[in-house]
Scaffold this active site. Structure first.
Site, PDB file in Angstrom:
ATOM      1  CE  LYS A 184      32.289  26.905  53.900  1.00  0.00           C
ATOM      2  NZ  LYS A 184      33.196  26.242  52.920  1.00  0.00           N
ATOM      3  CD  GLU A 259      39.377  36.476  41.112  1.00  0.00           C
ATOM      4  OE1 GLU A 259      38.472  37.221  41.068  1.00  0.00           O
ATOM      5  OE2 GLU A 259      40.207  35.670  41.759  1.00  0.00           O
ATOM      6  CB  CYS A 293      36.380  34.209  37.688  1.00  0.00           C
ATOM      7  SG  CYS A 293      37.981  34.479  38.328  1.00  0.00           S
ATOM      8  CD  GLU A 392      31.859  34.405  36.725  1.00  0.00           C
ATOM      9  OE1 GLU A 392      32.866  33.737  36.199  1.00  0.00           O
ATOM     10  OE2 GLU A 392      31.189  35.102  38.205  1.00  0.00           O
TER      11      GLU A 392
END
Length: 487
Positions: A184, A259, A293, A392
């Site tokens: 996906k 992750e 990230c 973040e």
């Protein structure tokens, strides 16, 4: 850029999507790159069912056969290298160097790596054990093997910041271990993943072993996770979405590899090579326009060199050319979408309200009159309780927090919900390694942002679950079975 509407890839067939198509937009030009298929929930379930049906035969193929298919797929990806890079660049807004060197080239290299990985031993001998006679039977010597077995059907949910390397890092090791996959892709740049599926099909991957289903609606991803035919979910993306996926997986005990987000601390001591530190931290401004990230976005600097580091980071940002990612000399391209640009800008404004000082950036650049650009932004006078320090942002924004001594620097670094990769800069190597061992992060860079691509990759805390990269990825996509026999 692509005139023919893309079709889904299910059970070896290119299939018309039940729910039509949606536009994939170039973040630099705001023009349509192509039309991506919108799968229905039923079609996602069909893809998972095809993967389930294909698993028995694929898991029993010889490792050499799996290796050959992965190698041939890499050949096809390399053959069409420039076209693949142009598509990746149009979808993601990456600069030319990034699209070629860090997206397509790394994607193909990962297929090469796991072609070799398919041949790695899956059996490990356990030392024999001498058992006394008792309720479990007669005395004897018992041998044992630990055998790695494929998990089954793996759903791979990929990130938008690298539509080649990230899917390759999931698909290739999963296939190498004998799993089948449902992929996906991120809704923003799925067309590159379909090119990857084309390469695998041309390389001879059997029907049902690889399936790709896309969609802009949340239901597509939900179906790929909750399908009863799926045994494992591998996800790269935000912590918030990862938590929701984990909840669904928990209900049926699906395996997970997550992750997730990061807010990497760069701990800069007063004896550090500041130019090296700035070169590392400064990549946050430019690499994927901060949409990564692992970036050292949270700079913790010892007070004696605080002002000097701010000055050097400001100068570094000033040299970065923001603009058309296809143009020679551009360092900072756009972020992925208008919505994400607005989100990043809202964080900069929040930083102002929280008391941070905008040293550079903070205003929307307009290099071409179109596109989703964010200026490299440096926020100083920050404290660890500010949201811009704790959350973040996922854009070209760096925040700076001062500290006095080693203990305070470590405490500030660890005072975070995240723990993906941290960094330490110090001229005292012994101190750098001492500090690294105390940081609660899955990885630590000592005087570098570079990575060893055989080292395990993953996060502590809310930055994820599990480890991949190198042989660790093969382990992640396998279950361990014990086989015991009397000697």
């Amino acid at each position: 850029m692509t005139t023919t509407p893309q079709r889904l890839f299910i059970d070896g067939e290119w299939t018309e999507p039940a729910d039509g198509h949606y536009e994939v937009v170039d973040p630099a030009t705001e023009e349509t790159v192509g039309l991506a298929p919108e799968a229905s929930r039923a079609q996602v379930y069909e893809a998972a069912s095809a993967a389930r049906d294909a698993f028995a035969a694929w898991s029993r193929t010889r490792p050499e056969e799996r290796a050959a298919i992965l190698d041939r797929a890499a050949d096809v990806m390399q053959r069409d290298f420039l076209a693949n890079a142009a598509l990746a660049q149009a979808e993601s807004g990456a600069t030319t160097g990034t699209a070629r060197g860090m997206q397509v080239a790394v994607g193909a290299a990962r297929f090469r790596r796991y072609a070799k990985g398919a041949l790695e031993p899956v059996e490990e001998a356990i030392p024999p054990q001498i058992n006394e006679a008792g309720p479990m039977g007669r005395a004897g010597i018992f041998g044992a093997l630990a055998v790695r077995q494929p998990v089954g059907v793996v759903t791979c949910v990929t990130s938008y910041n690298n539509p080649w390397a990230n899917p390759a890092g999931k698909i290739a090791p999963a296939l190498a271990m004998g799993n089948t996959v449902v992929v996906k892709p991120a809704p923003q740049d799925p067309l590159s993943v379909y090119r990857m599926a084309e390469a695998l099909a041309e390389a001879g991957v059997p029907a049902g072993v690889v399936n790709v289903v896309s969609g802009s609606a949340p239901g597509v991803g939900e179906a790929a996770v909750d399908s009863p035919d799926v045994d494992m979910v591998s996800f790269t993306g935000s912590t918030a979405v990862g938590q929701r996926i984990a909840e669904v997986c928990g209900r049926s005990m699906k395996r997970q590899l997550m992750e997730l987000g990061g807010k990497g601390a760069a701990v800069v001591f007063d004896d550090a090579d500041l130019d090296s530190a700035v070169a590392g931290i400064g990549t946050t401004f430019s690499f994927y326009s901060g949409q990564i990230c692992t970036a050292p976005t949270r700079v913790l600097v010892q007070r004696a060199v605080h002002d000097a580091l701010i000055e050097k980071l400001t100068a570094y940002a000033g040299y970065l050319t923001v603009g058309d990612p296809t143009a020679k000399g551009t360092v900072v391209g756009p972020v992925i979408s208008a919505a994400h640009r607005d989100r990043v800008e809202s964080y900069v404004e929040l930083g102002r309200k929280e008391g941070a000082r905008v040293v550079t950036g903070g205003e929307r650049p307009d290099p071409t009159g179109r596109g989703f650009y964010v200026a490299p932004t440096l926020l100083a006078d920050c404290t660890n309780d500010m949201r811009v320090v704790r959350e973040e942002i996922f854009g070209p924004v760096v925040v700076v927090v001062p500290f006095d001594d080693e203990e305070e620097g470590i405490a500030l670094a660890n005072d975070s919900d995240y723990g993906l990769i941290d960094y330490v800069w110090s001229g005292d190597v012994a101190r750098a390694f001492r500090v690294a061992r105390r940081l609660r992060a899955g990885g630590v860079g000592v005087n570098t942002i570079g990575r060893n691509m055989e080292a395990p990759f993953g996060g502590f805390k809310r930055s994820g679950v599990g480890r991949d990269v190198g042989s660790y990825a093969l382990h992640a996509y396998s279950e361990v079975q014990s086989v015991v026999w009397p000697g």
